[in-house]
Design an enzyme around this catalytic site. Structure first.
Site, mmCIF file in Angstrom:
data_model
loop_
_atom_site.group_PDB
_atom_site.id
_atom_site.type_symbol
_atom_site.label_atom_id
_atom_site.label_comp_id
_atom_site.label_asym_id
_atom_site.label_seq_id
_atom_site.Cartn_x
_atom_site.Cartn_y
_atom_site.Cartn_z
ATOM 1 N N SER A 143 -0.604 -2.128 4.380
ATOM 2 C CA SER A 143 0.468 -1.834 5.682
ATOM 3 C C SER A 143 0.995 -0.368 5.430
ATOM 4 C CB SER A 143 1.643 -2.824 5.533
ATOM 5 O OG SER A 143 2.749 -2.477 6.463
ATOM 6 N N TYR A 156 9.084 -5.867 0.473
ATOM 7 C CA TYR A 156 7.820 -5.678 1.353
ATOM 8 C C TYR A 156 7.288 -4.415 0.832
ATOM 9 C CZ TYR A 156 4.391 -5.955 5.054
ATOM 10 O OH TYR A 156 3.141 -6.235 5.327
#
Length: 249
Positions: A143, A156
């Site tokens: 990501s 995250y």
């Protein structure tokens, strides 16, 4: 016309929706025999039907990537069905965001189990096969959050930074076996990944941020993956960072 991946076998985790589904369909369209894995059997069967109706070859296997035994079973069944594995797309992942102070530590463990350990289990299971073949390609979905850190998504961030570090170390360990490793780092994508956010403030911030850009589609990420895995054997696309045009962060 013969597809660029004719005769190749690809395993895709988290393939019941979003990027995983789009990737399975795209790889099958290029001629790959695809093994699709996810927890939701009904959604997995729907994806398999789409691929079959388009003339593709597909094997759906219900798999929870947090269970090492189930991941090994996934790889074993792929080998039993088609005799080899050429591509592994580690796509399964969740994003449960919120501030660290007061955060739900059970969600932290769940995210680490899926986003990090799930990738490691699948990689560990396929590596002996790829080494024996002296070829293969592992694609790990990371990501933008694996390159930058932002308040409110710290855990995250930790999982995706972890995947980036793991992937580069892996590349250095396996390149002499002609095994390629690619990290895909999407920005904002129109998927259901944020549906699990249970922190109301974090959810509101996420929704407001999404309103400011036109997000990527899952098919955009699948196209990037197809690009990486269809390069000549001499080319290892190590990293693809792909953001929406309007995403400034």
């Amino acid at each position: 016309m013969t597809g660029k991946l004719e005769g190749k076998v690809a395993i895709i985790t988290g393939a019941s929706a979003g990027i995983g589904e789009a990737t399975a369909i795209a790889l099958a369209a290029e001629g790959a025999q695809v093994v699709i894995a996810a927890r939701r059997s009904d959604r997995l069967d729907t994806v398999a039907q789409k691929i079959t109706e388009n003339g593709g070859k597909v094997l759906p296997i219900v798999t929870d990537v947090t269970d090492e035994a189930q991941v090994k079973n996934l790889v074993d069944k792929a080998i039993a069905a088609w005799g080899r594995v050429d591509i592994l797309v580690n796509n399964a992942g969740i994003a449960v965001i919120g501030e660290i102070d007061g955060g739900n530590t059970a969600n932290w463990r769940r995210m680490i189990d899926i986003n990090v350990l799930g990738v490691m289990y699948a990689t560990h299971s396929v590596l002996p096969i790829l080494k024996a073949q002296n070829s293969g390609h592992i694609v790990n979905i990371s990501s933008v959050a694996g390159r930058t850190a932002r308040a409110g998504i710290g855990i995250y961030n930790a999982t995706k930074w972890g995947i980036n570090g793991f992937s580069e170390a892996l590349r250095q360990e396996v390149y002499q076996h002609n095994i390629r490793v690619t990290i895909i780092e999407p920005g904002l994508v129109d998927t259901e990944i944020n549906d699990l956010i249970d922190d109301p403030i974090a959810k509101q911030r996420s929704e407001e941020r999404r309103k400011t850009v036109t997000p990527l589609e899952s098919e955009d990420i699948a196209a990037a993956i197809v690009y990486a895995v269809t390069q000549p054997p001499r080319v290892n696309v190590n990293e693809i960072l792909i953001r929406p045009t309007q995403q400034g962060w």
